[in-house]
Structures are given as structure tokens and as C-alpha cells.
Design an enzyme around this catalytic site. Sequence first.
Site, short mmCIF file in Angstrom:
data_model
loop_
_atom_site.label_atom_id
_atom_site.label_comp_id
_atom_site.label_asym_id
_atom_site.label_seq_id
_atom_site.Cartn_x
_atom_site.Cartn_y
_atom_site.Cartn_z
N ASP A 82 14.80 -20.76 36.98
CA ASP A 82 14.24 -21.38 38.18
C ASP A 82 12.73 -21.24 38.27
OD1 ASP A 82 16.67 -22.21 39.20
OD2 ASP A 82 17.12 -20.17 39.84
N HIS A 134 17.58 -11.32 37.14
CA HIS A 134 18.88 -11.97 37.02
C HIS A 134 19.94 -10.89 36.95
CE1 HIS A 134 22.05 -14.63 35.56
NE2 HIS A 134 21.29 -15.61 35.99
N1 CMC Z 1 11.12 -9.26 42.56
C1 CMC Z 1 10.94 -7.94 42.79
N2 CMC Z 1 11.87 -7.00 42.62
C2 CMC Z 1 13.08 -7.40 42.20
C3 CMC Z 1 13.37 -8.76 41.94
C4 CMC Z 1 12.34 -9.70 42.13
N3 CMC Z 1 12.56 -11.00 41.90
N4 CMC Z 1 14.65 -8.89 41.54
C5 CMC Z 1 15.16 -7.65 41.54
N5 CMC Z 1 14.22 -6.76 41.95
C6 CMC Z 1 14.37 -5.30 42.01
C7 CMC Z 1 15.18 -4.90 43.26
O1 CMC Z 1 14.34 -4.63 44.35
C8 CMC Z 1 15.90 -3.68 42.76
O2 CMC Z 1 15.02 -2.59 42.81
P1 CMC Z 1 15.58 -1.10 43.16
O3 CMC Z 1 16.52 -0.76 42.05
O4 CMC Z 1 14.34 -0.27 43.18
O5 CMC Z 1 16.26 -1.21 44.49
C9 CMC Z 1 16.20 -3.97 41.29
O6 CMC Z 1 15.17 -4.90 40.90
C10 CMC Z 1 17.56 -4.58 41.03
O7 CMC Z 1 17.73 -5.69 41.90
P2 CMC Z 1 19.14 -6.14 42.49
O8 CMC Z 1 18.91 -6.99 43.69
O9 CMC Z 1 20.03 -4.96 42.62
O10 CMC Z 1 19.68 -7.04 41.29
P3 CMC Z 1 20.82 -8.10 41.38
O11 CMC Z 1 21.40 -8.18 40.03
O12 CMC Z 1 21.75 -7.80 42.50
O13 CMC Z 1 20.04 -9.44 41.77
C11 CMC Z 1 18.86 -11.48 41.68
C12 CMC Z 1 19.71 -10.46 40.89
C13 CMC Z 1 18.72 -12.75 40.81
C14 CMC Z 1 19.58 -11.89 42.96
C15 CMC Z 1 17.49 -10.86 41.99
O14 CMC Z 1 16.81 -10.52 40.79
C16 CMC Z 1 16.60 -11.77 42.84
O15 CMC Z 1 16.72 -11.76 44.08
N6 CMC Z 1 15.71 -12.58 42.19
C17 CMC Z 1 14.92 -13.55 42.88
C18 CMC Z 1 15.78 -14.77 43.16
C19 CMC Z 1 16.01 -15.60 41.93
O16 CMC Z 1 15.08 -15.90 41.17
N7 CMC Z 1 17.28 -16.03 41.75
C20 CMC Z 1 17.65 -16.93 40.67
C21 CMC Z 1 18.65 -16.34 39.76
S1 CMC Z 1 18.84 -17.38 38.29
C22 CMC Z 1 19.66 -18.79 38.79
C23 CMC Z 1 21.07 -18.59 39.14
O17 CMC Z 1 21.84 -18.04 38.34
O18 CMC Z 1 21.47 -19.06 40.20
#
Ligand code: CMC
Length: 429
Positions: A364, A306
Site C-alpha cells: 500500500d 505487516h
Molecule cells: N508504524 C509504527 N509502528 C508500527 C507500525 C507502523 N506502521 N506497524 C507496527 N508498528 C509497531 C507497533 O506499535 C508494535 O510496537 P510494540 O511491539 O512496541 O507495541 C509493533 O510494531 C507490532 O505491531 P502490531 O500492531 O502488533 O503488528 P500487527 O501484526 O498486529 O499489525 C499492521 C500489522 C499491518 C496492522 C500494522 O503494521 C499497521 O498498522 N501498519 C500500518 C497500516 C498498514 O500499512 N496496513 C496495510 C497492511 S498490507 C495490506 C493488507 O494486507 O491489507
Amino acid sequence: MTDTTAHLGLGEKKVDLPVKKGTIGPDVIDIGALYKNTGAFTYDPGFTSTASCESKITFIDGDEGVLLHRGYPIEQLAEHGDFLETCYLLLYGELPTAAQKKDFDYRVTHHTMVHEQMSRFFTGFRRDAHPMAVMVGTVGALSAFYHDSTDITDPHQRMVASLRMIAKMPTIAAMAYKYHIGQPFVYPQNNLDYASNFLRMCFAVPCEEYKVNPVLARAMDRIFILHADHEQNASTSTVRLAGSSGANPFACIAAGIACLWGPAHGGANEAALNMLQEIGTVDRIPEYIARAKDKNDPFRLMGFGHRVYKNYDPRAKIMQKTTHEVLGELGHKDDPLLQVAMELEKIALTDDYFIEKKLYPNIDFYSGITLKAMGFPTTMFTVLFALARTVGWIAQWAEMIEDPQQRIGRPRQLYTGEAKRDYVPVSKR
Ligand code: CMC
């Protein structure tokens, strides 16, 4: 309240920037005068360090896993209250008295029907359309049906539009579902509570009597509470930005629904369930964990991670409990998807990659299993999220409209395209 000052030097220029303190949470540096004083903009793609507004509605401490609505912890609201009480709280800032609650429930309940012409509007959509596509269209169309509540300068019209959307969203969501599966629309029934009414509109058919299961109604209500608001997330920011131009509230909420649809936001519960189904059995989990950790594989564990929570999402804990209640009630305790989910959660929580990156299950992760057990197809998951989030969007929109400092939202950019050049006639290119 201005407490301290931040100092920034840019070449020869020095500028003092006021620092504002909130009630709780990080201070913010007010950079409003930065451009005027230095000629420079700030750059923060994804708004990771930028507060876009001042708000009194919701507070999140992502490191501690805390979520408060108007100061009240989400755990207490979900445990002791109902969804309409949370709606009242988000909209008006205080928990209602018994009389206020009765009056609010009555007013919402008596706005649940939609204009009859809307049922014909639905028939313009293909039956196989994604229900979120139908939601974007039909909610946007509300402004064409309810002209008398689109004047945003009139507080009474704003209030009527807000009640209409909270009341009609379950009716519209159920209609989107019924249309999708080819069943007749079911009219709302005003002697039922909000969640029971919604379940009935989704699952009743005219040829049979439908009895609402109170355990499922309570679970549905709790799911609505858990999704009601989440401060300045992507869809809420979309609603605020759309509203900042003076657009009518129905159009703004339709914009929020469009944003919510994406798999990184509201579409994640659908994606999480699809992933659990794809994994299928506990023995395949290590393969998927390895894929999630592989930098060359775009796969992510859906339902994990998140932007704000770097700890357990407090909503996920309540959701997990609700999942067990629903599956217990329906006799699905041995559901293989639940087994996969519990094992996956256990493995991920002890894996170095996930620990180091602070990737915890989010709401989720469990909501999809629960909704599936209740009888909703995956395509409806995000629709339910939109239904519940409507009150949060409205509360945030109203807060913005009522703010005397409110101006149109207009971000700046770092331009990296071509500098000025002269037009070349096509014959010379
Ligand atoms: N599985 C594997 N690796 C992950 C995941 C995951 N679900 N989420 C983040 N990472 C890794 C990502 O690869 C990155 O690694 P590195 O620093 O080595 O490049 C690091 O963690 C940080 O990720 P980010 O994409 O920069 O983080 P963000 O804050 O931009 O993204 C997120 C947050 C929710 C979009 C992301 O965690 C994700 O895609 N999760 C899966 C989708 C999900 O479950 N979304 C629901 C969010 S909760 C409901 C809502 O609020 O809508």
C-alpha cells in the site's frame, strides 16, 4: 499427512496431538480433539498462531518475503502474465493452455454487463457516499439480481457465480465511481482486455473519444495481479466464515468487501496517500518518524508493517517499479509525493526502531501514489483492491465449499463476564 505428535499436559490429563506437515511452511498441531480430551479451548486472539484451514492456493513466507500462487512466485506472474491468467491459476490450480486462456477470457468478457435494473439500484445511494459503502451494498445486491447462481450445492451455479463476480466487479466499481462524480455510466466494451475495459469505464465520457493508454492499462493489470490473493487475511477469512454457513457467494464477497474497508487492511493505501500528503515535504519526515516511534502517539506510518511479512513485501518491490513507469509515462517524475515516499522509505529502512520491529514498506505504500497519478481519487483505492481480491476470495470460498470436511466455522471464547445471577425487577434495582 500426520508425521509426528505433540504432547500436552493439562493437570492430570495428557493428550497426544497429531502434527501435520504442509508442502512448505510451518507444521501445524491439530487440536481438533483437545476440547473432547481435556475440556479446554485454545486462546489466540488475532489468530497469530492459528491455521484456520488447509489450503492449496497461496503460500507466504513472511520472513523471506516470498509470495507464491499455486507455487508460482508473484514476481513471475506479474512480469510475464496478465490478470485473467492469474485468475485462472487461482481458480483452477494450473496455468491455462492457450486454448483454455482464450476460452476463459471470452467467458469472463461476456459476463461484464450488469442487469440494467442495477443502474437504478445505484441511484438509491447518496452521491457523496463512500464508494466502498456503495460496493458493499451493490455486490450484496447481486444475489437479488442473479438468483440462478445462488445454489451453492450445484457446481455449475458456483462456476457461473464466480465468473459473474470476476467479470462484473470492474463494471460495478466503475459505476460506483461514475455515480460518485456525477457522470453517466459507461457500458463495458468487449473488444478490450480486462484492465483497459475498466479504465475506459472509469474515465471515458460519452461526448469524447477515449483511447486507452497501454502503459496505464499494463500498470492497472499488474496492480490487479498484485492484489489477487493473499491467503488467510482478514477479508478472506471473513469470506470463508460467511460461506461456511452456506450463504450464497455474492453475500460472502460483500462480507469480504466490508472487512477489507478497514484502515488496517485494504483501507491502508488510502491512509498511506493521505499521510504522504499530510507530510507534504521531505523536511517534515523526521517529525513523522518521531511520532511513529512515540508510544504515547497513536500515529503509525501507514504503508509500513505487516502481520506476516517481516521482510520487504515482494509486492511492494513490483509496485515501486510500476509507480516509476506510470509517473514516467505521465510526466510526473518530480511529483513531490514520490519524493516524500522515496525519502521516507530510505529513512525508515535505516532507522533502528523500524529495523528492530521488522517494519518494511508494504504494497500500500506505493500503490496510492500510482493510482492517484492514474486519475483515481483516494476513495476509489480500496475499491480497486476489492475488485482485484474478488478472485482470491472466490477461489478460497470454492476450495472451502468443495472440501468434504467443511463445517460451519464456530470459534469458542474465554468468557470473562458475570457468572449466573438472578433477574432483579426494575423497581428493586
Ligand atoms: N508504524 C509504527 N509502528 C508500527 C507500525 C507502523 N506502521 N506497524 C507496527 N508498528 C509497531 C507497533 O506499535 C508494535 O510496537 P510494540 O511491539 O512496541 O507495541 C509493533 O510494531 C507490532 O505491531 P502490531 O500492531 O502488533 O503488528 P500487527 O501484526 O498486529 O499489525 C499492521 C500489522 C499491518 C496492522 C500494522 O503494521 C499497521 O498498522 N501498519 C500500518 C497500516 C498498514 O500499512 N496496513 C496495510 C497492511 S498490507 C495490506 C493488507 O494486507 O491489507
